[in-house]
Write an enzyme that holds these catalytic residues in place. Structure first.
Site: not given
Length: 273
Positions: A11-12, A74, A153, A187, A189
């Site tokens: 993932d990013s 992702c 994040e 997403c 996240h």
């Protein structure tokens, strides 16, 4: 026949840990390797060409560890990966988009489905395409929520966080006129702020977690192809392309337990070679 080779997940940044957590829950015997490309986050505003290059670099990195399957945890990457790219890897591959879209089609009662994701994911139209292939008459409303990733994040994940709630209410207001009974958190996240999103959307909306649905798909695939590991407890290794200390602290909060081993650093320049 058992296969103890690890599953590679990338993932990013941190979001893919939601998929890893579900994989560990469903497949405790599997060895996992997680790569968070934190040195190049966020992915959501980048061009498809750049994202495809990042994806192939991340995949090549994971292939160095003889992985038996790769998961793009992702939504952004999953939405722009082509069949040709996936087919050319010579290794089983899945993203999170298809599993989540099909789950939404199974769950919806009214055919009214919402999708939230990064700008790149929404722009790709990948969720809409799969939903309409499965449910041609579905009413789909999609909304880009670019600020969610940096908020997550940076640890703004509490259900009562005033900053995240303000942003979420603004984004989710797009659904006020046609409220979906199913909302895809497009997403990986976003499940980290699912309680807040669920409270704003109300009890009548079912949230679809792409990491959870992908873990279910992976379990089924491994079983049907004889690729499951033996009954021993699996191990997890973590790699990131930026600072390891911050990742260690926040990842432990997301997973609900300290990491099993120290996070390892990968130089971004090495990925590009």
């Amino acid at each position: 026949m058992m296969d103890s080779r690890p599953i590679g997940i990338f993932d990013s940044g941190l979001g893919g840990l939601t998929a890893l957590k579900e994989l560990r829950r469903l497949l405790p015997q599997e060895n996992l390797i997680y790569f968070g490309d934190t040195g190049r986050v966020p992915y959501g505003a980048r061009s498809p060409q750049t994202l495809r290059r990042f994806a192939m670099e991340n995949i090549r990195f994971l292939q160095n560890y003889d992985v038996k399957m790769i998961i793009a945890a992702c939504g952004t990457i999953s939405s722009i990966m082509t069949d040709e790219m996936a087919g050319g890897m010579g290794i089983p591959f899945t993203g999170v988009v298809k599993a989540a879209a099909l789950a939404a089609c199974r769950v919806t009662r009214s055919g009214c489905i919402g999708v939230i994701g990064t700008s790149a994911t929404i722009r790709s139209g990948a969720y809409l395409r799969i939903i309409h292939e499965t449910l041609p008459h579905a009413k789909v409303t999609a909304c880009a929520c670019p600020l969610f990733v940096p908020l997550v994040e940076n640890g703004y994940i509490e259900e009562n966080n005033p900053v995240t709630e303000l942003v979420a209410r603004d984004y989710l207001s797009v659904f006020s006129h046609q409220k979906p009974d199913t909302l895809i958190l497009g997403c990986t996240h976003y499940p980290l702020i699912a309680p807040l999103i669920g409270r704003i959307m109300g009890d009548g909306t079912t949230l679809i977690d792409p990491g959870r649905e992908t873990a279910r798909l992976v379990k089924k695939y491994l079983s049907s192809h004889g690729l499951e590991a033996d009954g021993k407890e699996g191990q997890t290794r973590y790699f990131v392309s930026a600072d390891t200390e911050d990742f260690d602290v926040i990842a432990a909060r997301f997973l609900g337990h300290p990491l099993e081993r120290p996070v390892e650093h990968v130089d971004v320049d090495d990925l590009c070679r």
